[in-house]
Design an enzyme around this catalytic site. Structure first.
Site, PDB file in Angstrom:
ATOM      1  N   ASP A 193      -6.703 -18.588 -30.907  1.00 38.37           N
ATOM      2  CA  ASP A 193      -6.380 -19.899 -30.343  1.00 38.37           C
ATOM      3  C   ASP A 193      -7.510 -20.907 -30.601  1.00 38.37           C
ATOM      4  O   ASP A 193      -8.679 -20.524 -30.694  1.00 38.37           O
ATOM      5  CB  ASP A 193      -6.151 -19.733 -28.827  1.00 38.37           C
ATOM      6  CG  ASP A 193      -5.398 -20.908 -28.237  1.00 38.37           C
ATOM      7  OD1 ASP A 193      -4.876 -21.746 -29.002  1.00 38.37           O
ATOM      8  OD2 ASP A 193      -5.328 -20.995 -27.004  1.00 38.37           O
ATOM      9  N   HIS A 245      -5.681 -24.972 -38.894  1.00 37.80           N
ATOM     10  CA  HIS A 245      -5.019 -23.719 -39.272  1.00 37.80           C
ATOM     11  C   HIS A 245      -5.573 -23.198 -40.596  1.00 37.80           C
ATOM     12  O   HIS A 245      -5.744 -21.990 -40.775  1.00 37.80           O
ATOM     13  CB  HIS A 245      -3.502 -23.924 -39.348  1.00 37.80           C
ATOM     14  CG  HIS A 245      -2.879 -24.279 -38.019  1.00 37.80           C
ATOM     15  ND1 HIS A 245      -3.186 -23.614 -36.856  1.00 37.80           N
ATOM     16  CD2 HIS A 245      -1.983 -25.248 -37.670  1.00 37.80           C
ATOM     17  CE1 HIS A 245      -2.503 -24.133 -35.840  1.00 37.80           C
ATOM     18  NE2 HIS A 245      -1.776 -25.149 -36.316  1.00 37.80           N
ATOM     19  N   SER A 299       3.877 -17.219 -32.761  1.00 41.65           N
ATOM     20  CA  SER A 299       4.704 -16.655 -31.694  1.00 41.65           C
ATOM     21  C   SER A 299       6.118 -17.204 -31.791  1.00 41.65           C
ATOM     22  O   SER A 299       6.346 -18.283 -32.367  1.00 41.65           O
ATOM     23  CB  SER A 299       4.096 -16.985 -30.325  1.00 41.65           C
ATOM     24  OG  SER A 299       4.608 -18.209 -29.853  1.00 41.65           O
ATOM     25  N   LEU A 307      -8.496   0.178 -42.657  1.00 42.74           N
ATOM     26  CA  LEU A 307      -8.091  -0.719 -41.559  1.00 42.74           C
ATOM     27  C   LEU A 307      -6.585  -0.930 -41.619  1.00 42.74           C
ATOM     28  O   LEU A 307      -6.027  -1.205 -42.678  1.00 42.74           O
ATOM     29  CB  LEU A 307      -8.779  -2.088 -41.696  1.00 42.74           C
ATOM     30  CG  LEU A 307      -8.385  -3.129 -40.640  1.00 42.74           C
ATOM     31  CD1 LEU A 307      -8.954  -2.762 -39.276  1.00 42.74           C
ATOM     32  CD2 LEU A 307      -8.886  -4.524 -41.035  1.00 42.74           C
TER      33      LEU A 307
HETATM   34  C1  FPP Z   1      -3.343 -21.306 -32.106  1.00 46.80           C
HETATM   35  O1  FPP Z   1      -4.120 -22.475 -32.198  1.00 46.80           O
HETATM   36  C2  FPP Z   1      -3.103 -20.785 -33.441  1.00 46.80           C
HETATM   37  C3  FPP Z   1      -1.895 -20.667 -34.007  1.00 46.80           C
HETATM   38  C4  FPP Z   1      -0.634 -21.053 -33.334  1.00 46.80           C
HETATM   39  C5  FPP Z   1      -1.744 -20.202 -35.376  1.00 46.80           C
HETATM   40  C6  FPP Z   1      -2.730 -19.176 -35.845  1.00 46.80           C
HETATM   41  C7  FPP Z   1      -2.649 -19.165 -37.307  1.00 46.80           C
HETATM   42  C8  FPP Z   1      -3.668 -19.005 -38.161  1.00 46.80           C
HETATM   43  C9  FPP Z   1      -5.024 -18.657 -37.749  1.00 46.80           C
HETATM   44  C10 FPP Z   1      -3.442 -19.177 -39.616  1.00 46.80           C
HETATM   45  C11 FPP Z   1      -2.459 -18.259 -40.254  1.00 46.80           C
HETATM   46  C12 FPP Z   1      -2.777 -16.822 -40.044  1.00 46.80           C
HETATM   47  C13 FPP Z   1      -2.834 -15.889 -41.004  1.00 46.80           C
HETATM   48  C14 FPP Z   1      -2.928 -14.465 -40.612  1.00 46.80           C
HETATM   49  C15 FPP Z   1      -2.810 -16.185 -42.430  1.00 46.80           C
HETATM   50  P1  FPP Z   1      -3.522 -23.821 -31.660  1.00 46.80           P
HETATM   51  O2  FPP Z   1      -2.934 -24.574 -32.790  1.00 46.80           O
HETATM   52  O3  FPP Z   1      -2.582 -23.555 -30.533  1.00 46.80           O
HETATM   53  O4  FPP Z   1      -4.820 -24.521 -31.160  1.00 46.80           O
HETATM   54  P2  FPP Z   1      -4.968 -25.467 -29.896  1.00 46.80           P
HETATM   55  O5  FPP Z   1      -4.755 -24.615 -28.680  1.00 46.80           O
HETATM   56  O6  FPP Z   1      -6.373 -25.949 -30.025  1.00 46.80           O
HETATM   57  O7  FPP Z   1      -3.961 -26.546 -30.041  1.00 46.80           O
END
Ligand code: FPP
Length: 236
Positions: free
Chosen positions: A18, A35, A63, A129
């Site tokens: 997050d 991202h 999610s 892994l």
């Molecule tokens: C939460 O941060 C993160 C996500 C919803 C996406 C996570 C995705 C990645 C790290 C990239 C893709 C992953 C792979 C495995 C290639 P947020 O956007 O909710 O952040 P915020 O809470 O600061 O708004």
């Protein structure tokens, strides 16, 4: 039991990645840039996991509730996932990483599904892994699906259908909730929450979380001297 269990020394770590959006906005960048930076972090953490004593790493990438985000952000995330699945195969093979994706596939684009199948097949023999990436994932849906598919309802059959128990659950970004991630598997997980935003999370932060985990006493509901025996019983 047929479930792939970790031993006491090799951990199953789950991470709720997050803070990408806030990391980007704090720098005057669009959320998608956060991202993209988050994908870089994934690379660093996958590399750092085996030396930190991690045998299974489950990352929450998208999610089932994330479909509610603006279409442009969903598109950016799906594009990043497709690029990751297509490009990571050589690095996974070289690092002995077996990559698998958990979650629903029926709402993903055909190209992404094909890329997932290809990387899963190409890395199937990785033994250093086990990297599980959760995409269109909801723990509650997974529990329902496991219950619907079970020939008999028992802890063993649902546990087998769902996957290995989590030892350590890390959430970056300062929030302290599970957000429908591995709810069954986290029944006895140790929880570590950090304010560090996912793009800033590094190998040292991972090692610190594992150190904190190793310093905790896990009792699995029993008295202090019993947990090791209890855990061994799971491994039989
Ligand atoms: C939460 O941060 C993160 C996500 C919803 C996406 C996570 C995705 C990645 C790290 C990239 C893709 C992953 C792979 C495995 C290639 P947020 O956007 O909710 O952040 P915020 O809470 O600061 O708004």
């Amino acid at each position: 039991m047929s479930v792939y269990f970790t031993s006491q020394s090799t951990l199953h770590v789950g991470i709720i990645m997050d803070g990408n959006g806030r990391w980007a906005l704090a720098r005057g960048l669009p959320r998608a840039a956060g991202h993209r930076a988050g994908v870089e972090t994934v690379g660093r953490i996958v590399e750092a996991a085996p030396p930190a004593g991690i045998g299974i790493l489950t990352l929450f990438a998208f999610s089932s509730d994330n479909w509610r985000r603006p279409a442009a952000e969903v598109e950016a995330l799906m594009r990043l996932l497709a690029i990751y699945m297509a490009k990571e195969t050589p690095r996974c093979v070289e690092q002995g990483v077996r990559l698998e994706v958990i979650g629903r596939r029926d709402r993903l684009a055909t190209g992404l599904c094909a890329a997932i199948s290809r990387v899963e097949a190409a890395t199937a023999h990785g033994s250093r892994l086990r990297l599980r990436i959760a995409v269109d994932y909801s723990a509650r849906d997974a529990i329902l699906a496991a219950a619907r598919g079970a020939s008999e309802l028992s802890l063993d059959s649902l546990g087998t259908a769902l996957g290995p128990p989590v030892d350590l659950l890390i959430r970056t970004g300062g929030e302290r909730r599970l957000s429908d991630f591995l709810l069954w598997e986290c029944a006895y997980a140790e929880l570590v929450f950090t304010r560090t935003m996912w793009p800033d999370f590094g190998a040292q932060d991972l090692a610190a979380a594992v150190r904190e985990f190793r310093g905790r006493e896990r009792r699995f509901g029993a008295v202090p001297e019993a947990p090791v025996r209890l855990r061994e019983a799971w491994l039989d």
